[in-house]
Motif scaffolding. Structure first.
Motif, PDB file in Angstrom:
ATOM      1  N   VAL A  71       0.835  -1.204   0.000  1.00  0.00           N
ATOM      2  CA  VAL A  71       0.000   0.000   0.000  1.00  0.00           C
ATOM      3  C   VAL A  71       0.867   1.250   0.000  1.00  0.00           C
ATOM      4  N   ASP A  72       1.962   1.213   0.769  1.00  0.00           N
ATOM      5  CA  ASP A  72       2.828   2.385   0.901  1.00  0.00           C
ATOM      6  C   ASP A  72       3.703   2.623  -0.324  1.00  0.00           C
ATOM      7  N   THR A  73       3.888   1.614  -1.175  1.00  0.00           N
ATOM      8  CA  THR A  73       4.792   1.755  -2.320  1.00  0.00           C
ATOM      9  C   THR A  73       4.072   1.864  -3.658  1.00  0.00           C
ATOM     10  N   LEU A  74       2.842   1.375  -3.721  1.00  0.00           N
ATOM     11  CA  LEU A  74       2.127   1.380  -5.005  1.00  0.00           C
ATOM     12  C   LEU A  74       1.651   2.783  -5.375  1.00  0.00           C
ATOM     13  N   PRO A  75       1.696   3.150  -6.640  1.00  0.00           N
ATOM     14  CA  PRO A  75       1.134   4.441  -7.060  1.00  0.00           C
ATOM     15  C   PRO A  75      -0.389   4.407  -6.989  1.00  0.00           C
ATOM     16  N   SER A  76      -0.993   5.592  -6.851  1.00  0.00           N
ATOM     17  CA  SER A  76      -2.459   5.670  -6.787  1.00  0.00           C
ATOM     18  C   SER A  76      -3.050   5.363  -8.152  1.00  0.00           C
ATOM     19  N   ALA A  77      -4.016   4.450  -8.161  1.00  0.00           N
ATOM     20  CA  ALA A  77      -4.679   4.089  -9.418  1.00  0.00           C
ATOM     21  C   ALA A  77      -6.039   3.505  -9.067  1.00  0.00           C
ATOM     22  N   PRO A  78      -7.077   3.831  -9.835  1.00  0.00           N
ATOM     23  CA  PRO A  78      -8.415   3.294  -9.537  1.00  0.00           C
ATOM     24  C   PRO A  78      -8.529   1.806  -9.821  1.00  0.00           C
ATOM     25  N   VAL A  79      -7.671   1.286 -10.741  1.00  0.00           N
ATOM     26  CA  VAL A  79      -7.692  -0.135 -11.087  1.00  0.00           C
ATOM     27  C   VAL A  79      -6.272  -0.684 -10.949  1.00  0.00           C
ATOM     28  N   MET A  80      -6.161  -1.860 -10.328  1.00  0.00           N
ATOM     29  CA  MET A  80      -4.858  -2.491 -10.138  1.00  0.00           C
ATOM     30  C   MET A  80      -4.882  -3.916 -10.660  1.00  0.00           C
ATOM     31  N   HIS A  81      -3.656  -4.426 -10.947  1.00  0.00           N
ATOM     32  CA  HIS A  81      -3.504  -5.789 -11.450  1.00  0.00           C
ATOM     33  C   HIS A  81      -3.114  -6.704 -10.286  1.00  0.00           C
ATOM     34  N   TYR A  82      -3.870  -7.777 -10.134  1.00  0.00           N
ATOM     35  CA  TYR A  82      -3.670  -8.715  -9.037  1.00  0.00           C
ATOM     36  C   TYR A  82      -3.283 -10.083  -9.580  1.00  0.00           C
ATOM     37  N   LEU A  83      -2.418 -10.782  -8.831  1.00  0.00           N
ATOM     38  CA  LEU A  83      -2.172 -12.193  -9.064  1.00  0.00           C
ATOM     39  C   LEU A  83      -2.796 -12.925  -7.885  1.00  0.00           C
ATOM     40  N   VAL A  84      -3.768 -13.780  -8.165  1.00  0.00           N
ATOM     41  CA  VAL A  84      -4.489 -14.463  -7.099  1.00  0.00           C
ATOM     42  C   VAL A  84      -4.462 -15.966  -7.319  1.00  0.00           C
ATOM     43  N   GLU A  85      -4.646 -16.675  -6.228  1.00  0.00           N
ATOM     44  CA  GLU A  85      -4.833 -18.120  -6.300  1.00  0.00           C
ATOM     45  C   GLU A  85      -6.309 -18.405  -6.117  1.00  0.00           C
ATOM     46  N   ARG A  86      -6.908 -19.060  -7.115  1.00  0.00           N
ATOM     47  CA  ARG A  86      -8.339 -19.353  -7.085  1.00  0.00           C
ATOM     48  C   ARG A  86      -8.550 -20.817  -7.449  1.00  0.00           C
ATOM     49  N   GLU A  87      -9.091 -21.562  -6.529  1.00  0.00           N
ATOM     50  CA  GLU A  87      -9.363 -22.979  -6.739  1.00  0.00           C
ATOM     51  C   GLU A  87      -8.112 -23.721  -7.185  1.00  0.00           C
ATOM     52  N   GLY A  88      -6.979 -23.365  -6.564  1.00  0.00           N
ATOM     53  CA  GLY A  88      -5.723 -24.065  -6.829  1.00  0.00           C
ATOM     54  C   GLY A  88      -4.947 -23.553  -8.016  1.00  0.00           C
ATOM     55  N   ALA A  89      -5.486 -22.595  -8.755  1.00  0.00           N
ATOM     56  CA  ALA A  89      -4.800 -22.077  -9.942  1.00  0.00           C
ATOM     57  C   ALA A  89      -4.453 -20.609  -9.744  1.00  0.00           C
TER      58      ALA A  89
END
Length: 450
Positions: A189-207
């Motif tokens: 949170v302290d390092t990311l630039p302000s943006a209304p949309v961000m890119h996430y890498l998530v684990e969902r159902e093992g993938a």
């Protein structure tokens, strides 16, 4: 005179008074019960247990001969023990004491052993601390504890929606920053630039999936503090600040920067509230307040604040909180409040922070009403904070307070005899003057401090 126009103000005043009386009555009852029950266990008989002062509204006498009563002025309470000259246990009733046998004197506050008197006195503040710990622990048990890994329990309501994020997603990275745990997520949170949309890498159902979602820490108010600029302006938990003075906000950091830059100047906020259509909003105007806040090193930092906190764009998945863990965290909260209070008093005395930080009965009543209006959990939390403050204040070494009585007992332990009646009366008068001065100073702050 327009009496109809006075009704809303009268309703607000009544709400403030009721909230204050409820909070104070709970705290006083627990405090005085501490004196009563430990005194009883120590062999000291209580004649009266009173919630409130003045004429009694109703009462009953139990099988031990103690009269339990509720009095007309609900601004405190007392326990009067056998042989006490008054409700403050400041002296003995000579007529009563002289009429008692040696065995009966043992059951008075003034004839009991020193250890019994000391533990009875200290029990009031201790019970206040216990109440606070139990309330904090109960809340921690109720809300649970976030899991070690950042997993989405549910998405908060935002005007732009949740994007592609879903409940159950484990956040592996945000904008390329690995987030294996919450400390890493907070650091992001302290390092990311302000943006209304961000890119996430998530684990969902093992993938592992790459998805888009809202700002990790949006310009959303997770909580609004009692008596703050935000609450005075009508802002609520869940409100999203869309822009300030026409400048759009993408993240909570933008809100913080705008508040800091305003330096107390009034700002125009455009706000979206959950339940409103996506394209709707309303406007409020507020001015940040200069606020002294405690720091981790025990000091204070003065900042311009509106009195609102932020949060992630999701509610964390939680696990049940263990009882020992909850009680430990409750004790840590009480310890933090006491340490912050001591530090605050020291900084006020030395002039490092404003004396306006000390509030009186009006300020406490307004805060209790604001806490009650923001929800049951906030009001219960406030009761725990106030109970800690009452216990802490009563330990001050001022005659008429419990701490003053403990000083008298310490003197008796050292010298082998209590202070003389003459000395005791003088010290009690000084104590009353100090307490009244403190109350008047707090009242002055309530009326004249910003």
């Amino acid at each position: 005179m327009d009496f109809a126009g006075l009704l809303p103000d009268f309703g607000n005043v009544l709400y403030t008074v009721v909230a204050f009386v409820v909070a104070l009555s709970i705290i006083v009852t627990v405090h005085e019960f501490g004196h009563y029950i430990v005194g009883r266990w120590s062999g000291i008989r209580a004649e009266v247990f009173s919630i409130g002062f003045g004429p009694k509204l109703f009462s009953r006498v139990d099988r031990r001969g103690t009269r339990w009563q509720v009095a007309a002025i609900p601004l405190g309470g007392y326990v009067k023990f056998l042989g006490d000259a008054n409700a403050a246990s400041a002296g003995a009733d000579d007529a009563t004491m002289s009429a008692l046998t040696a065995d009966e004197r043992r059951h008075t506050m003034h004839g009991a052993p020193l250890w019994a008197r000391a533990v009875t006195v200290v029990a009031g503040p201790v019970f206040n601390f216990i109440l606070s710990v139990l309330i904090f622990a109960g809340i921690f048990l109720w809300v649970g504890t976030a899991t070690d890994q950042p997993v989405i329990g549910s998405m908060v309501e935002l005007p732009q929606g949740a994007g592609d994020l879903r409940a159950g997603d484990r956040i592996l990275a945000v904008e390329g920053h690995d987030t294996p745990d919450y400390p890493a997520l907070v650091a992001a949170v302290d390092t990311l630039p302000s943006a209304p949309v961000m890119h996430y890498l998530v684990e969902r159902e093992g993938a592992a999936l790459e998805v888009d979602g809202p700002a990790l820490y949006p310009a959303r108010l997770a909580g609004v503090g009692p008596g703050t600029a935000a609450m005075s302006a009508g802002l609520k938990s869940g409100d999203v600040i869309l822009d300030i003075d026409g400048t759009p906000l993408a993240a909570f950091a933008d809100l913080q920067a705008a508040v800091k830059a305003a330096e107390g100047r009034a700002m125009a906020l455009t706000v979206w509230r959950p339940g409103m259509p996506v394209n709707d909003s309303f406007s409020v105007t507020l001015a940040p307040k200069s606020t002294d806040i405690p720091t981790a090193d025990g000091g204070f930092e003065t900042r311009w604040l509106i009195g609102a906190t932020g949060s992630f764009s999701f509610e964390p998945l939680t696990r049940p909180t263990g009882i020992i863990e909850a009680v430990t965290r409750g004790g840590q909260e009480v310890s933090f409040i006491v340490k912050s209070s001591l530090s605050g008093l020291w900084h006020m005395v030395t002039g490092a922070i404003s004396s306006c930080n000390l509030r009186g009965a009006i300020g406490i009543a307004e805060t209790s009403a604001a806490a009650a209006s923001s929800g049951a959990q906030n009001f219960i939390w406030f009761i725990a904070v106030l109970s800690t403050a009452v216990g802490f204040l009563n330990l001050f070494p001022i005659p008429v307070l419990d701490g003053g009585h403990l000083v008298f007992h310490a003197w008796e332990a050292l010298t082998g005899k209590p202070p003389s009646d003459r000395v005791l009366n003088v010290l009690m008068a000084i104590g009353v003057a100090l307490v009244l001065t403190l109350m008047l100073f707090g009242l002055k702050n309530d009326l004249f401090c910003p």
